[in-house]
Design a protein around this motif. Structure first.
Motif, PDB file in Angstrom:
ATOM      1  N   TYR A 218     -23.054 -44.119   9.780  1.00  0.00           N
ATOM      2  CA  TYR A 218     -23.748 -43.337  10.798  1.00  0.00           C
ATOM      3  C   TYR A 218     -23.978 -41.917  10.290  1.00  0.00           C
ATOM      4  O   TYR A 218     -23.165 -41.355   9.577  1.00  0.00           O
TER       5      TYR A 218
ATOM      6  N   ASN B 118     -18.227 -46.259  10.286  1.00  0.00           N
ATOM      7  CA  ASN B 118     -17.758 -46.764  11.569  1.00  0.00           C
ATOM      8  C   ASN B 118     -16.454 -47.508  11.452  1.00  0.00           C
ATOM      9  O   ASN B 118     -16.364 -48.539  10.801  1.00  0.00           O
TER      10      ASN B 118
ATOM     11  N   TYR C  15     -12.727 -48.001  14.057  1.00  0.00           N
ATOM     12  CA  TYR C  15     -12.334 -47.874  15.457  1.00  0.00           C
ATOM     13  C   TYR C  15     -12.186 -46.410  15.830  1.00  0.00           C
ATOM     14  O   TYR C  15     -12.498 -46.002  16.946  1.00  0.00           O
ATOM     15  N   LYS C  16     -11.701 -45.608  14.895  1.00  0.00           N
ATOM     16  CA  LYS C  16     -11.610 -44.168  15.126  1.00  0.00           C
ATOM     17  C   LYS C  16     -12.723 -43.483  14.349  1.00  0.00           C
ATOM     18  O   LYS C  16     -12.909 -43.727  13.171  1.00  0.00           O
ATOM     19  N   TYR C  17     -13.447 -42.616  15.011  1.00  0.00           N
ATOM     20  CA  TYR C  17     -14.571 -41.938  14.385  1.00  0.00           C
ATOM     21  C   TYR C  17     -14.084 -40.602  13.847  1.00  0.00           C
ATOM     22  O   TYR C  17     -13.996 -39.625  14.576  1.00  0.00           O
ATOM     23  N   ILE C  18     -13.798 -40.596  12.567  1.00  0.00           N
ATOM     24  CA  ILE C  18     -13.258 -39.407  11.925  1.00  0.00           C
ATOM     25  C   ILE C  18     -14.375 -38.657  11.217  1.00  0.00           C
ATOM     26  O   ILE C  18     -15.084 -39.230  10.388  1.00  0.00           O
ATOM     27  N   PHE C  19     -14.513 -37.391  11.550  1.00  0.00           N
ATOM     28  CA  PHE C  19     -15.537 -36.562  10.925  1.00  0.00           C
ATOM     29  C   PHE C  19     -14.969 -35.898   9.681  1.00  0.00           C
ATOM     30  O   PHE C  19     -13.876 -35.365   9.687  1.00  0.00           O
ATOM     31  N   GLY C  20     -15.757 -35.911   8.627  1.00  0.00           N
ATOM     32  CA  GLY C  20     -15.419 -35.144   7.440  1.00  0.00           C
ATOM     33  C   GLY C  20     -15.930 -33.729   7.600  1.00  0.00           C
ATOM     34  O   GLY C  20     -16.232 -33.279   8.702  1.00  0.00           O
TER      35      GLY C  20
END
Lengths: 107, 118
Positions: free
Chosen positions: A34, A91, A93-98
């Protein structure tokens, strides 16, 4: 931990194509890629997503390598309004942003 | 696209008070909601994940007794910052995802809520 790596910043001339790379070498077979962007002091805005085929919509194109270990977001004709931080997310389960890429479009 | 609304968009409060931030999905059922915090010039940091009717799952280092999350319905989640202190001043953003349209897990974000604790 974020599963993606992006350059910290990029500049692009107005009207030119902006190519934003993202490495996601640990992506698994059913995980989507995404792209979101965040303009200052606003919530992130969805841009595009893909699984393995290249995708295009009214905002951008997404090119995913055949091995799916990296992708490139292409803004075909960058405008000043495209100045933002661009985030690539794999994607899970947890959407972690870099840390994202801070794109500055120059007049 | 699906719409997520946050309220208030900004709030100023005195140290020691509690502040509640609401996150609503306006046109879809949010099976899972996520709460993020963002400090100036930094990325979004995931605080917790909540599923409707279940207790939230907090990320390491996030105090669950200080940041109370309630996801009582499929359209509403709330974040309450209890006994707020100046170091809690931040931009709080919620997001939601849904499975009721056979989607691919796309996240829908709220506009964010800026909290300033004096």
């Amino acid at each position: 931990d974020a599963k993606t790596t992006q350059p910290t910043s990029m500049d692009c001339a107005e009207g030119r194509a902006a190519n934003l790379p993202c490495n996601h070498s640990t992506i698994s077979g059913n995980e989507y890629v995404y792209w979101y962007r965040q303009i200052h002091s606003q919530g992130p805005q969805y841009i595009i997503h893909g699984l393995k085929n290249n995708e295009t919509n009214e905002m951008a194109s997404l090119i995913i390598t055949e091995d799916r270990k990296s992708s490139t977001l292409i803004l075909p004709h960058a405008t000043l309004r495209d100045t933002a931080v661009y985030y690539c997310i794999v994607n899970t389960y947890k959407y972690i942003f870099g840390t994202g890429t801070r794109l500055k479009v120059l007049a | 696209g699906a719409v997520v609304s946050q309220h208030p968009s900004w709030v100023i409060c005195k140290s020691g008070t509690s502040v509640k931030i609401e996150c609503r999905s306006l046109d879809f059922q949010a099976t899972t909601m996520f709460w993020y915090r963002q400090f100036p010039k930094q990325s979004l940091m995931l605080m917790a994940t909540s599923n409707e009717g279940s207790k939230a799952t907090y990320e390491q280092g996030v105090e669950k007794d200080k940041f109370l999350i309630n996801h009582a319905s499929l359209t509403l989640s709330t974040l309450t910052v209890t006994s707020a202190h100046p170091e809690d001043s931040s931009f709080y953003i919620c997001s939601a995802t849904t499975t009721d349209r056979a989607n691919t897990g796309e996240l829908f974000f709220g506009e964010g809520s800026r909290l300033t604790v004096l």
